[in-house]
Scaffold this active site. Structure first.
Site, PDB file in Angstrom:
ATOM      1  N   GLY A   1     -53.457  20.322  68.185  1.00 26.57           N
ATOM      2  CA  GLY A   1     -52.033  20.661  68.182  1.00 26.57           C
ATOM      3  C   GLY A   1     -51.185  19.464  67.817  1.00 26.57           C
ATOM      4  O   GLY A   1     -51.354  18.856  66.759  1.00 26.57           O
ATOM      5  N   ASP A   2     -50.259  19.087  68.716  1.00 27.12           N
ATOM      6  CA  ASP A   2     -49.375  17.950  68.451  1.00 27.12           C
ATOM      7  C   ASP A   2     -49.736  16.761  69.323  1.00 27.12           C
ATOM      8  O   ASP A   2     -48.886  15.937  69.661  1.00 27.12           O
ATOM      9  CB  ASP A   2     -47.911  18.363  68.676  1.00 27.12           C
ATOM     10  CG  ASP A   2     -47.658  18.880  70.095  1.00 27.12           C
ATOM     11  OD1 ASP A   2     -48.645  19.076  70.838  1.00 27.12           O
ATOM     12  OD2 ASP A   2     -46.481  19.092  70.453  1.00 27.12           O
ATOM     13  N   GLU A   3     -51.013  16.627  69.713  1.00 24.60           N
ATOM     14  CA  GLU A   3     -51.479  15.518  70.545  1.00 24.60           C
ATOM     15  C   GLU A   3     -52.271  14.523  69.709  1.00 24.60           C
ATOM     16  O   GLU A   3     -53.190  14.909  68.974  1.00 24.60           O
ATOM     17  CB  GLU A   3     -52.357  16.041  71.686  1.00 24.60           C
ATOM     18  CG  GLU A   3     -51.596  16.904  72.678  1.00 24.60           C
ATOM     19  CD  GLU A   3     -52.493  17.429  73.788  1.00 24.60           C
ATOM     20  OE1 GLU A   3     -51.959  17.817  74.830  1.00 24.60           O
ATOM     21  OE2 GLU A   3     -53.732  17.417  73.614  1.00 24.60           O
TER      22      GLU A   3
END
Length: 644
Positions: A557-559
């Site tokens: 994801g956005d990690e």
């Protein structure tokens, strides 16, 4: 309606067509699949594989047509075989060559015709793959390309049959071929890359090679205790038995089919089976020669080849047993010698045919390292013709310069001690082509003592594409496809290595856990494509924002995480890097239609020299501090040393 002119090579063409044993034979799936595809993909009611004989055209495979042949004088295909390009007739009633043709005015009422010549290896057109319709129509470039691609499949199969025919002709002329040693025959038989077997008339295995054992998963001893029926798939057995019985009755001289064997582990494997009888002087079948090629991959990608060989020792033993019953020992010995020499010459001819047409490059070499044999596949693989390669040192042809010394030392050591690292092994080695390009080959080398001199036989298979695919799979398993960054698996592998370097240098390892603030809103409002673009831009900023000794990873994801090495100032150093990355991430990102801005929350975990923390423990700590940063207001940095 003018008749089609005869091709200039008509006699040669008809002779080869007859030799191929395709005329007046039963339908075969390998051809029927292609005509069905042609009918379906081109949207025509009729598709044919037509063979143009002296006074007729006969349909080896047909879709949508009941008749099996028509007079040659009416055949569209008789025109097509004389052309260098595909013949396309958009409306036969308005074409002076075909207006008034009984096949146009009467059944099957042909209006549209498109045919591609099917040629032998020498370029002789024996027939066509053609598509027919009862209404006028145009053939688009895409449809023309499909028809030519399907014709190429038929051409490849016909040329394969041509090579088999040539191999059988060479066997029949084998008495004129010089003899060679039985030991060399057994060597080639054992290391051949295709399955070869001798099968008794009752179905039992007489002799099998290692390649066949590899295909079916049985050892040689296990196979010799079974028959071909025991390992044939039940759905394929009836056709195999029917063809074998037809050959026993003399209705056919040989047969070929694609069938399935049941491997020892219970799985099915597709093979291309070619069976020919070996008859004695009375015309009785003594045994069958079976050539078995694993076409499991070709069943998925439509490719194939086969080969042929036989067994010498059993034939010699049988002949010897018969001759020992005779009264005159002297005449028996002379007859036995004559039979042995004839069989040896036949085996040598078979070996030459198998080697010359093998799918692998075959190279023979003497004890001085000079090339003595170089088959067609070796020409294709390495770019040197047989005439150029024979008599040349092998190292001048295919061995990379960096390996010349190792090659010479290995040859010398083997000749002096009989010890070698590559003889009787299956190895992957670098090689080079004539143009200087490099490739990777799988090599199998066998050494043979012939009259006191060492000869080497080598099979080489180009595995360059396979190695490249393995490297690509390894890359994809450790990288994030969207951003090109390393992934979680790579992170778990990188942390222990960084810890080991840290232990040696006395420096500290740091981990930054980065989570984007506001990414979900961008993704929801602008769509996934915009979200993907944003992630790629952020990934590049992270990559540009760290040192060469540091590494950036995308978890999901956005990690993201950043692994910091060679840190001297510990927490202060890590905080400085985190603040720098937050500032870079916060810069606007241009998306189609507008610019967007996101921020990031960062958690820091440090692993000091000498500690024994696992990668998961380090990642969990950084993750916890990242969540503290989010709770503190986002766009912040948290660690054990410094509050948010």
């Amino acid at each position: 309606m003018p008749a089609a002119p005869l091709p200039p090579d008509e006699l040669d063409r008809l002779s080869l067509l007859d030799a191929l044993d395709l005329l007046d034979t039963p339908p075969e799936p390998v051809f029927d699949r292609v005509t069905r595809l042609a009918s379906h993909m081109l949207g025509v009611p009729m598709a044919l594989f037509s063979l143009v004989d002296a006074d007729r055209q006969w349909f080896k495979s047909r879709v949508g047509l009941d008749v099996v042949q028509t007079p040659r004088e009416h055949a569209f295909c008789a025109h097509a075989i004389g052309m260098s390009e595909p013949l396309v007739v958009t409306d036969a009633q308005h074409d002076e060559r075909f207006s008034g043709n009984p096949l146009v005015d009467g059944a099957p009422h042909i209006r549209f015709y498109a045919g591609v010549p099917i040629r032998t290896s020498a370029g002789l057109a024996i027939g066509t793959l053609c598509a027919l319709d009862t209404r006028p129509r145009e053939l688009s470039p895409a449809e023309a390309e499909i028809l030519e691609d399907l014709a190429a499949i038929l051409t490849k199969e016909v040329q394969y049959r041509e090579r088999l025919t040539l191999a059988r002709d060479q066997l029949r002329r084998s008495n004129d071929v010089l003899g060679a040693s039985d030991a060399r025959f057994r060597t080639i038989f054992d290391i051949a890359s295709v399955g070869i077997a001798l099968v008794a008339p009752g179905g039992g295995w007489i002799r099998v090679n290692a390649a066949l054992c590899d295909i079916v998963g049985y050892s040689e001893e296990e196979l010799l205790g079974r028959t071909y029926k025991d390992i044939t798939h039940p759905d394929d057995l009836a056709l195999d038995v029917a063809l074998l019985q037809s050959m026993h009755r003399g209705e056919i001289n040989q047969y070929q089919l694609e069938k399935r064997y049941i491997r020892k582990d219970g799985s099915a494997v597709w093979v291309n089976l070619n069976v020919s009888p070996k008859r004695n002087e009375q015309g009785d079948i003594e045994y069958h020669v079976a050539l078995i090629k694993d076409i499991e991959a070709r069943k998925r990608a439509q490719e194939g080849i086969a080969a042929l060989n036989a067994d010498l020792e059993r034939r010699v033993a049988e002949r010897t047993a018969e001759l020992q019953q005779a009264n005159q020992q002297l005449l028996d010995a002379a007859e036995r010698e004559r039979i042995v020499q004839a069989e040896l010459r036949a085996r040598e001819a078979e070996i030459r045919s198998v080697v010359e047409n093998a799918n692998d490059a075959y190279i023979g070499m003497d004890e001085a390292g000079v090339v003595t044999a170089w088959n067609r596949q070796a020409e294709k693989t390495f770019g040197w013709s047989s005439g150029e390669a024979l008599g040349q040192p092998l190292e001048h042809l295919i061995i990379p310069l960096d390996f010349h010394e190792r090659h010479r030392n290995g040859m010398r050591r083997y000749l002096e001690t009989g010890v070698a690292t590559i003889v009787d092994q299956r190895l992957e080695l670098p090689a080079r082509r004539r143009d200087g390009s490099t490739l990777t080959v799988e090599v199998r080398i066998r050494a043979l003592d012939v009259n006191g001199r060492i000869m080497f036989s080598a099979f080489l298979h180009d595995i360059t594409q396979r190695k490249q695919e393995q490297a690509q799979r390894e890359y994809e398993s450790r990288h994030d496809i969207l951003t090109g960054l390393l992934n979680r698996r790579a992170l778990m592998e990188a942390v222990p290595l960084a810890q080991a370097r840290s232990s040696r240098s006395g420096k500290t390892v740091g981990m930054l856990f980065i989570d984007l603030d506001g990414f979900k809103a961008v993704n929801d409002s602008h769509g996934h494509e915009a979200g993907d673009t944003l992630l790629r831009v952020i990934a590049e900023r992270l990559r540009q924002g760290v040192r060469k000794t540091d590494s950036v990873f995308r978890l999901s994801g956005d990690e993201f995480t950043v692994l910091l090495e060679e840190m001297a100032d510990t927490f202060d150093d890590a905080h400085a890097v985190a603040e720098k990355l937050i500032a870079s991430i916060s810069e606007p990102v241009e998306l189609p239609g507008r610019a967007v801005r996101v921020r990031a929350s960062v958690g820091i975990a440090l692993d000091f020299s000498g500690s024994v923390r696992t990668p998961d423990e380090l990642l969990k700590e950084a993750d916890n501090f990242m969540y503290q940063a989010k709770k503190a207001g986002r766009g912040r940095v948290c660690s054990a040393k410094r509050a948010c």
